[in-house]
Design an enzyme around this catalytic site. Sequence first.
Site, PDB file in Angstrom:
ATOM      1  N   ARG A  41       0.821  -1.221   0.000  1.00  0.00           N
ATOM      2  CA  ARG A  41       0.000   0.000   0.000  1.00  0.00           C
ATOM      3  C   ARG A  41       0.850   1.265   0.000  1.00  0.00           C
ATOM      4  O   ARG A  41       0.451   2.273  -0.589  1.00  0.00           O
ATOM      5  CB  ARG A  41      -0.944  -0.008   1.202  1.00  0.00           C
ATOM      6  N   LYS A 202     -14.382 -12.650   7.570  1.00  0.00           N
ATOM      7  CA  LYS A 202     -15.405 -11.744   8.075  1.00  0.00           C
ATOM      8  C   LYS A 202     -16.739 -11.839   7.334  1.00  0.00           C
ATOM      9  O   LYS A 202     -17.058 -10.996   6.514  1.00  0.00           O
ATOM     10  CB  LYS A 202     -14.897 -10.302   7.990  1.00  0.00           C
ATOM     11  N   GLY A 353      -6.755  -6.653   1.453  1.00  0.00           N
ATOM     12  CA  GLY A 353      -5.369  -6.617   1.930  1.00  0.00           C
ATOM     13  C   GLY A 353      -4.721  -7.982   1.982  1.00  0.00           C
ATOM     14  O   GLY A 353      -3.605  -8.180   1.484  1.00  0.00           O
ATOM     15  N   GLY A 376     -13.290  -3.476   1.300  1.00  0.00           N
ATOM     16  CA  GLY A 376     -14.694  -3.080   1.401  1.00  0.00           C
ATOM     17  C   GLY A 376     -15.101  -2.084   0.327  1.00  0.00           C
ATOM     18  O   GLY A 376     -16.190  -2.165  -0.243  1.00  0.00           O
TER      19      GLY A 376
HETATM   20  P1  ADP Z   1      -9.019  -9.635   2.761  1.00  0.00           P
HETATM   21  O1  ADP Z   1      -8.051  -8.860   3.622  1.00  0.00           O
HETATM   22  O2  ADP Z   1      -8.353 -10.183   1.544  1.00  0.00           O
HETATM   23  O3  ADP Z   1     -10.270  -8.875   2.487  1.00  0.00           O
HETATM   24  P2  ADP Z   1     -10.130 -10.978   5.066  1.00  0.00           P
HETATM   25  O4  ADP Z   1      -9.472  -9.969   5.943  1.00  0.00           O
HETATM   26  O5  ADP Z   1     -11.584 -10.976   4.959  1.00  0.00           O
HETATM   27  O6  ADP Z   1      -9.461 -10.928   3.597  1.00  0.00           O
HETATM   28  O7  ADP Z   1      -9.739 -12.424   5.560  1.00  0.00           O
HETATM   29  C1  ADP Z   1      -8.417 -12.834   5.732  1.00  0.00           C
HETATM   30  C2  ADP Z   1      -8.270 -13.668   6.955  1.00  0.00           C
HETATM   31  O8  ADP Z   1      -9.174 -14.770   6.910  1.00  0.00           O
HETATM   32  C3  ADP Z   1      -6.893 -14.260   7.060  1.00  0.00           C
HETATM   33  O9  ADP Z   1      -6.274 -13.764   8.230  1.00  0.00           O
HETATM   34  C4  ADP Z   1      -7.134 -15.760   7.147  1.00  0.00           C
HETATM   35  O10 ADP Z   1      -6.296 -16.405   8.090  1.00  0.00           O
HETATM   36  C5  ADP Z   1      -8.573 -15.822   7.593  1.00  0.00           C
HETATM   37  N1  ADP Z   1      -9.171 -17.113   7.252  1.00  0.00           N
HETATM   38  C6  ADP Z   1      -9.334 -17.640   6.032  1.00  0.00           C
HETATM   39  N2  ADP Z   1      -9.849 -18.883   6.103  1.00  0.00           N
HETATM   40  C7  ADP Z   1     -10.018 -19.135   7.415  1.00  0.00           C
HETATM   41  C8  ADP Z   1     -10.504 -20.268   8.145  1.00  0.00           C
HETATM   42  N3  ADP Z   1     -10.908 -21.368   7.513  1.00  0.00           N
HETATM   43  N4  ADP Z   1     -10.545 -20.169   9.493  1.00  0.00           N
HETATM   44  C9  ADP Z   1     -10.135 -19.052  10.119  1.00  0.00           C
HETATM   45  N5  ADP Z   1      -9.662 -17.966   9.493  1.00  0.00           N
HETATM   46  C10 ADP Z   1      -9.589 -18.003   8.163  1.00  0.00           C
HETATM   47 MG    MG Z   2      -8.024  -8.478   5.761  1.00  0.00          MG
END
Ligand code: ADP
Ligand code: MG
Length: 395
Positions: A41, A202, A353, A376
Amino acid sequence: MAVTSIDSLLAERGGVRGRVVFLRADLNVPLRDREVSDDTRIRAALPTLRRLLAAGARVVLASHLGRPKGERRAELSLRPVAARLANLLDRGVSFCEEIVGEAAKHAVEELGDGQVLLLENLRFHPGETKNDPDFARALASLAEVYVNDAFGTAHRAHASTVGMVAHLERHAAGDLLRAELEHLRVVREPERPLLCLLGGAKVSDKISVLEALAPHADLLAVGGAMAYTFMRALGQPTGASLVEPARLEDALRVLEITEKKGRRLLLPFDHVVAREIAADAESEIRAEIPDGWIGVDIGPRSAASFAAEARRARTIFWNGPMGVFEIDGFAKGTEAVALAIASAGAHSVVGGGDSVAAVNRLGLGDRIGHLSTGGGASLEYIQGLTLPGVAALES
Ligand code: ADP
Ligand code: MG
């Protein structure tokens, strides 16, 4: 859309030489031991910053980092970001521990043409996320010109993204923000079939997006922890996996929408399961998640199926890792999906991210159509919503 670009700003009479320009950037980077662990970033913010500095602006750079909830939290200080930025720019970057007030004003006065000052984490002040009018005015009083390059927070009406804008006569969108809008239009108005891959942890943050994407996408493939809430809603075993019970009805509604619209929603049908989320945890591949086990990644057959869908799609949007990719043993699903997108001939956008970090870790960044820095915000934009931070620049 009447948003002023940096080009027009620089071409205006007098340009920005000697002017104080408030640059709202997205420097919300991951830190480890108070050091920047992924500077994607920061690098993304460089083009706009460099152009302003080269044009002789006195730049007051500002961002949030994490969720300090209006309190000063040493571990969420932007100071390590100033250090990395100085490194990348190969020049001094001053840092001010205050965000507004006398100390901040004084630091701004010290700036010479073509110099940059980074303010402390905007969210250390409770007025930022509340879009408090006094805080917005205080921020605006530091500068003469406003530039927003923080696409990642453009979907939030905060003091630094919306409140302060009206107080400054001249404002513009940075290059990154404009590029984001342009690239995301590929998904907003897609060449079909459009495949949306969604994962991460999330569900509550992303459920409304899923709902909006469900009729938009030809195929939704859901992985990561998000998948387990859907599986639970369908009565499938989820063991000790991360499930958001409060979102079961929402998940059912998404399934209903896809069905009604004749769209498909694909869930993983095999899983990497572990006893705990730890690098040395015992793990297995199972078609069903047994009691007491946690789903930590999509299984190899599901990964192959998601990859096959990626090869058939003309447009792909991916947000959210397929598993706990921070742990090598649980990263295979995420890696397989990333590789499939990189090798597919489709228009592709990766947002979020963690997802972008995963792509970069695999060295696949150059093979993806666009890496979007805003999770988001990208999600809201591709569903066709108006982003308050963008709307503020239009007025
Ligand atoms: P992004 O940042 O790409 O939008 P998120 O922040 O929504 O993605 O999600 C990323 C997190 O989700 C990571 O820290 C990952 O460890 C967690 N995650 C993915 N799959 C699982 C799972 N099966 N159980 C727990 N956490 C998970
Ligand atoms: Mg994230």
